[in-house]
Design a protein around this motif. Structure first.
Motif, PDB file in Angstrom:
ATOM      1  N   PRO A   1       0.527  -1.514  -0.132  1.00  0.00           N
ATOM      2  CA  PRO A   1      -0.240   0.117   0.289  1.00  0.00           C
ATOM      3  C   PRO A   1       0.875   1.275   0.064  1.00  0.00           C
ATOM      4  CG  PRO A   1      -0.312  -1.281   2.259  1.00  0.00           C
ATOM      5  CD  PRO A   1       0.226  -2.231   0.994  1.00  0.00           C
ATOM      6  N   ARG A   2       0.363   2.232  -0.917  1.00  0.00           N
ATOM      7  CA  ARG A   2       1.089   3.729  -0.435  1.00  0.00           C
ATOM      8  C   ARG A   2       2.860   3.446  -1.076  1.00  0.00           C
ATOM      9  NH1 ARG A   2       1.927   6.870   3.315  1.00  0.00           N
ATOM     10  NH2 ARG A   2       1.713   8.729   2.627  1.00  0.00           N
ATOM     11  N   ILE A   3       2.343   2.506  -2.248  1.00  0.00           N
ATOM     12  CA  ILE A   3       4.144   2.269  -2.725  1.00  0.00           C
ATOM     13  C   ILE A   3       4.562   3.527  -3.569  1.00  0.00           C
ATOM     14  CG2 ILE A   3       2.831   1.681  -5.207  1.00  0.00           C
ATOM     15  CD1 ILE A   3       5.650  -0.064  -4.962  1.00  0.00           C
ATOM     16  N   ARG A   4       5.607   4.076  -3.399  1.00  0.00           N
ATOM     17  CA  ARG A   4       6.041   5.669  -3.955  1.00  0.00           C
ATOM     18  C   ARG A   4       8.136   5.950  -3.367  1.00  0.00           C
ATOM     19  NH1 ARG A   4       4.626   4.743   1.334  1.00  0.00           N
ATOM     20  NH2 ARG A   4       5.507   5.558   3.256  1.00  0.00           N
ATOM     21  N   PRO A   5       8.251   6.647  -4.720  1.00  0.00           N
ATOM     22  CA  PRO A   5       9.810   6.458  -4.605  1.00  0.00           C
ATOM     23  C   PRO A   5      10.777   6.953  -3.011  1.00  0.00           C
ATOM     24  CG  PRO A   5       8.272   8.399  -5.919  1.00  0.00           C
ATOM     25  CD  PRO A   5       7.632   7.780  -5.419  1.00  0.00           C
ATOM     26  N   ASN A   6      11.712   6.051  -3.164  1.00  0.00           N
ATOM     27  CA  ASN A   6      12.564   5.887  -1.993  1.00  0.00           C
ATOM     28  C   ASN A   6      13.630   6.357  -2.872  1.00  0.00           C
ATOM     29  OD1 ASN A   6      13.105   5.816   0.709  1.00  0.00           O
ATOM     30  ND2 ASN A   6      13.824   3.448   0.668  1.00  0.00           N
ATOM     31  N   GLY A   7      14.387   7.316  -3.237  1.00  0.00           N
ATOM     32  CA  GLY A   7      15.601   7.221  -4.135  1.00  0.00           C
ATOM     33  C   GLY A   7      15.265   7.357  -5.679  1.00  0.00           C
ATOM     34  N   THR A   8      16.803   8.129  -6.405  1.00  0.00           N
ATOM     35  CA  THR A   8      16.702   8.105  -7.385  1.00  0.00           C
ATOM     36  C   THR A   8      16.662   6.535  -7.903  1.00  0.00           C
ATOM     37  OG1 THR A   8      17.994  10.354  -6.853  1.00  0.00           O
ATOM     38  CG2 THR A   8      17.927   9.585  -9.426  1.00  0.00           C
ATOM     39  N   PRO A   9      16.447   6.776  -9.182  1.00  0.00           N
ATOM     40  CA  PRO A   9      16.764   5.279  -9.822  1.00  0.00           C
ATOM     41  C   PRO A   9      17.206   5.295 -10.940  1.00  0.00           C
ATOM     42  CG  PRO A   9      14.712   6.674 -11.220  1.00  0.00           C
ATOM     43  CD  PRO A   9      14.509   7.021  -9.588  1.00  0.00           C
ATOM     44  N   THR A  10      17.936   4.783 -11.473  1.00  0.00           N
ATOM     45  CA  THR A  10      18.948   4.508 -12.337  1.00  0.00           C
ATOM     46  C   THR A  10      18.427   3.796 -13.807  1.00  0.00           C
ATOM     47  OG1 THR A  10      19.887   2.500 -11.260  1.00  0.00           O
ATOM     48  CG2 THR A  10      20.529   4.235 -10.509  1.00  0.00           C
ATOM     49  N   LEU A  11      19.275   4.287 -15.020  1.00  0.00           N
ATOM     50  CA  LEU A  11      18.707   3.587 -16.073  1.00  0.00           C
ATOM     51  C   LEU A  11      19.499   2.643 -16.638  1.00  0.00           C
ATOM     52  CD1 LEU A  11      18.501   7.061 -17.698  1.00  0.00           C
ATOM     53  CD2 LEU A  11      16.396   5.993 -16.794  1.00  0.00           C
ATOM     54  N   VAL A  12      18.663   1.681 -17.064  1.00  0.00           N
ATOM     55  CA  VAL A  12      18.681   0.346 -17.599  1.00  0.00           C
ATOM     56  C   VAL A  12      20.647   1.017 -18.620  1.00  0.00           C
ATOM     57  CG1 VAL A  12      17.909   0.405 -19.835  1.00  0.00           C
ATOM     58  CG2 VAL A  12      18.696  -1.759 -18.880  1.00  0.00           C
ATOM     59  N   LYS A  13      21.481  -0.329 -18.723  1.00  0.00           N
ATOM     60  CA  LYS A  13      23.210   1.026 -19.124  1.00  0.00           C
ATOM     61  C   LYS A  13      23.032   0.085 -21.164  1.00  0.00           C
ATOM     62  CE  LYS A  13      26.135   0.095 -15.219  1.00  0.00           C
ATOM     63  NZ  LYS A  13      25.068  -0.393 -14.473  1.00  0.00           N
ATOM     64  N   ALA A  14      21.516  -1.052 -21.017  1.00  0.00           N
ATOM     65  CA  ALA A  14      21.732  -0.867 -22.335  1.00  0.00           C
ATOM     66  C   ALA A  14      20.978  -0.782 -23.381  1.00  0.00           C
ATOM     67  CB  ALA A  14      21.009  -2.514 -22.342  1.00  0.00           C
ATOM     68  N   GLN A  15      21.855   0.774 -24.259  1.00  0.00           N
ATOM     69  CA  GLN A  15      21.094   1.618 -24.478  1.00  0.00           C
ATOM     70  C   GLN A  15      19.622   1.872 -25.679  1.00  0.00           C
ATOM     71  OE1 GLN A  15      24.009   1.367 -25.358  1.00  0.00           O
ATOM     72  NE2 GLN A  15      25.773   3.022 -24.078  1.00  0.00           N
ATOM     73  N   VAL A  16      19.421   0.189 -26.089  1.00  0.00           N
ATOM     74  CA  VAL A  16      17.988  -0.311 -26.954  1.00  0.00           C
ATOM     75  C   VAL A  16      17.373   0.121 -26.032  1.00  0.00           C
ATOM     76  CG1 VAL A  16      19.010  -2.591 -27.300  1.00  0.00           C
ATOM     77  CG2 VAL A  16      17.114  -1.302 -28.788  1.00  0.00           C
ATOM     78  N   LEU A  17      17.512  -0.353 -25.346  1.00  0.00           N
ATOM     79  CA  LEU A  17      16.435  -0.173 -24.325  1.00  0.00           C
ATOM     80  C   LEU A  17      15.885   0.476 -23.145  1.00  0.00           C
ATOM     81  CD1 LEU A  17      17.107  -3.841 -22.456  1.00  0.00           C
ATOM     82  CD2 LEU A  17      15.631  -3.044 -24.431  1.00  0.00           C
ATOM     83  N   LYS A  18      15.035   1.045 -22.354  1.00  0.00           N
ATOM     84  CA  LYS A  18      14.244   1.673 -22.451  1.00  0.00           C
ATOM     85  C   LYS A  18      13.546   1.884 -20.875  1.00  0.00           C
ATOM     86  CE  LYS A  18      11.366   6.260 -21.768  1.00  0.00           C
ATOM     87  NZ  LYS A  18      10.662   6.033 -21.290  1.00  0.00           N
ATOM     88  N   GLY A  19      13.740   2.128 -20.394  1.00  0.00           N
ATOM     89  CA  GLY A  19      13.710   1.394 -18.299  1.00  0.00           C
ATOM     90  C   GLY A  19      14.687   1.585 -17.268  1.00  0.00           C
ATOM     91  N   PHE A  20      14.220   1.098 -16.211  1.00  0.00           N
ATOM     92  CA  PHE A  20      15.250   0.995 -15.170  1.00  0.00           C
ATOM     93  C   PHE A  20      15.927  -0.271 -14.569  1.00  0.00           C
ATOM     94  CE2 PHE A  20      11.910   3.604 -14.991  1.00  0.00           C
ATOM     95  CZ  PHE A  20      12.182   4.937 -15.282  1.00  0.00           C
TER      96      PHE A  20
END
Length: 402
Positions: A375-394
């Motif tokens: 419940p009430r899931i929320r950010p807890n810090g800065t995410p890092t982007l995935v390193k594979a440049q062809v992909l989009k996400g974390f």
């Protein structure tokens, strides 16, 4: 129409990685057939109509040189690296595993897996959605399908993203030591695994009725798949079947936290979970795009593309094209589900992802479990982007909950 290099773009450009939609919009408007020399000469198609048209014309837009920037050896790849009739035979070899009734039969096991993971997470109050849920769920299911011990997902974690990174590199599988090591370790592990299963089948021993057994026993016109084809299948399925679903889970959670009114809509009306999954796939396509190679000279929007040129089909841009989507830059889980499903995140045409129903199931169950138990899931810090440049996400997505 401006020159084909009017917009600064390459998959490895940092500005693009930080804000892909901004680059997509500029390319669609100013140079929909984009050309760059970085990191190697190639063109890119960004408008939905051009991407969809090309992906449906496999006679002109071949997959024989592979889906990456580097030119692969024709005849050595599978599925996304092959054309009909070889592609047709390869697809038939695994269709049975991914047909609707087979995915439906897996739902109970997938639900038990997903909810078991989230149940163990809920009392901690914080965690990383990628490491704790997004990565282990699809990798565990790949272990089930390929007949490997689930404990080995820790090995697979280290191989999947470097192998995905190779798609955007000039050197492909030989791009750098990390990629080379990933492919070598994968080859040693799965080479031994495939040979052991082959020996068991030939000896008449009892073997699991899984995807690997299917690959080793299926015949078409009296011919079985070669060892090279089978190990290629397994590598493709391991990467495509896990990395993209991992990103999907992270992306949908990130957007719902970012837009809490959308989160509340889904929380109050669970029938919107499929909509949320499809809108996430549209809004944040886990794969920016893959490459095709034209079999003849082509001219699009006045731009000449010489024969045998690598051309990036930009799924992510097609999914944000205002000519194809109403309010494309608005994340809206109330969009019509049937309309949403025509996004390009899973590809278009004969190379449409066979594993799409399984990925959708994993994503939907992960979101359901999160809504039920975190419940009430929320950010807890800065995410890092995935390193594979062809992909989009974390690669990491730290969160907390009550």
């Amino acid at each position: 129409m401006e020159p084909s290099d009017a917009v600064l773009f390459s998959l490895i450009d940092e500005a693009f990685q930080l804000d892909p939609p901004a680059t997509f919009a500029a390319m669609r408007e100013r140079c929909p057939v984009h050309h760059t020399e970085e990191p190697a000469p190639h063109f890119s198609l960004s408008r939905e109509v051009d991407v969809a048209t090309a992906l449906r014309d496999d006679a002109v837009w071949s997959s024989k040189f592979g889906p990456g920037l580097a030119y692969g050896q024709p005849g050595t790849g599978v599925l996304v690296s092959s054309d009909p009739p070889a592609h047709t035979a390869e697809r038939l070899a695994i269709t049975r595993i991914f047909k609707p009734s087979a995915i439906e039969a897996m739902e109970g096991d997938v639900r038990e897996l997903v909810f078991g993971i989230v149940e163990r997470m809920k009392d901690r109050g914080s965690g990383d959605i990628i490491a704790d849920l997004g990565m282990p769920v699809p990798l565990t299911i790949m272990c089930w399908l390929l007949g490997t011990p689930v404990r080995d997902i820790e090995k697979f974690r280290d191989w999947v993203l470097p192998m995905a990174e190779a798609v955007a590199y000039v050197g492909g599988r030989q791009a750098n030591p990390t990629v080379i090591d990933a492919y070598r370790n994968y080859g040693e592990y799965f080479g031994a695994h495939i040979r052991a299963r082959t020996a068991a089948i030939e000896s008449g021993d009892a073997v699991p009725d899984d995807l690997l057994t299917r690959l080793l026993t299926v015949e078409r016109d009296g011919e079985k798949l070669t060892f090279q084809q089978v190990i290629g299948f397994c590598q493709f399925l391991l990467v495509a079947g896990s990395a993209t679903t991992t990103l999907l889970i992270g992306n949908v959670v990130k957007r719902l936290m970012e837009f809490p009114e959308q989160m509340e809509l889904v929380r109050e009306n669970r029938s919107l979970i499929p909509n949320a999954i499809e809108e996430s796939l549209r809004f944040d396509a886990p794969v920016h795009g893959l490459f095709r190679t034209n079999t003849c000279p082509v001219t699009i929007h006045g731009v000449d593309i010489p024969v045998d040129t690598k051309v990036l089909m930009m799924f992510g841009s097609a999914n944000r094209d205002p000519e194809a989507w109403e309010r494309p830059d608005v994340f809206d889980v109330t969009r019509d589900l049937t309309t949403l499903k025509r996004h390009a995140a899973f590809g278009v045409g004969i190379h449409y992802c066979l594993g799409a129903p399984l990925s959708r199931l994993e994503g939907a169950l992960a979101l359901e479990a999160i809504l039920d138990h975190l419940p009430r899931i929320r950010p807890n810090g800065t995410p890092t982007l995935v390193k594979a440049q062809v992909l989009k996400g974390f690669e990491t997505l730290p969160v907390r909950w009550d």
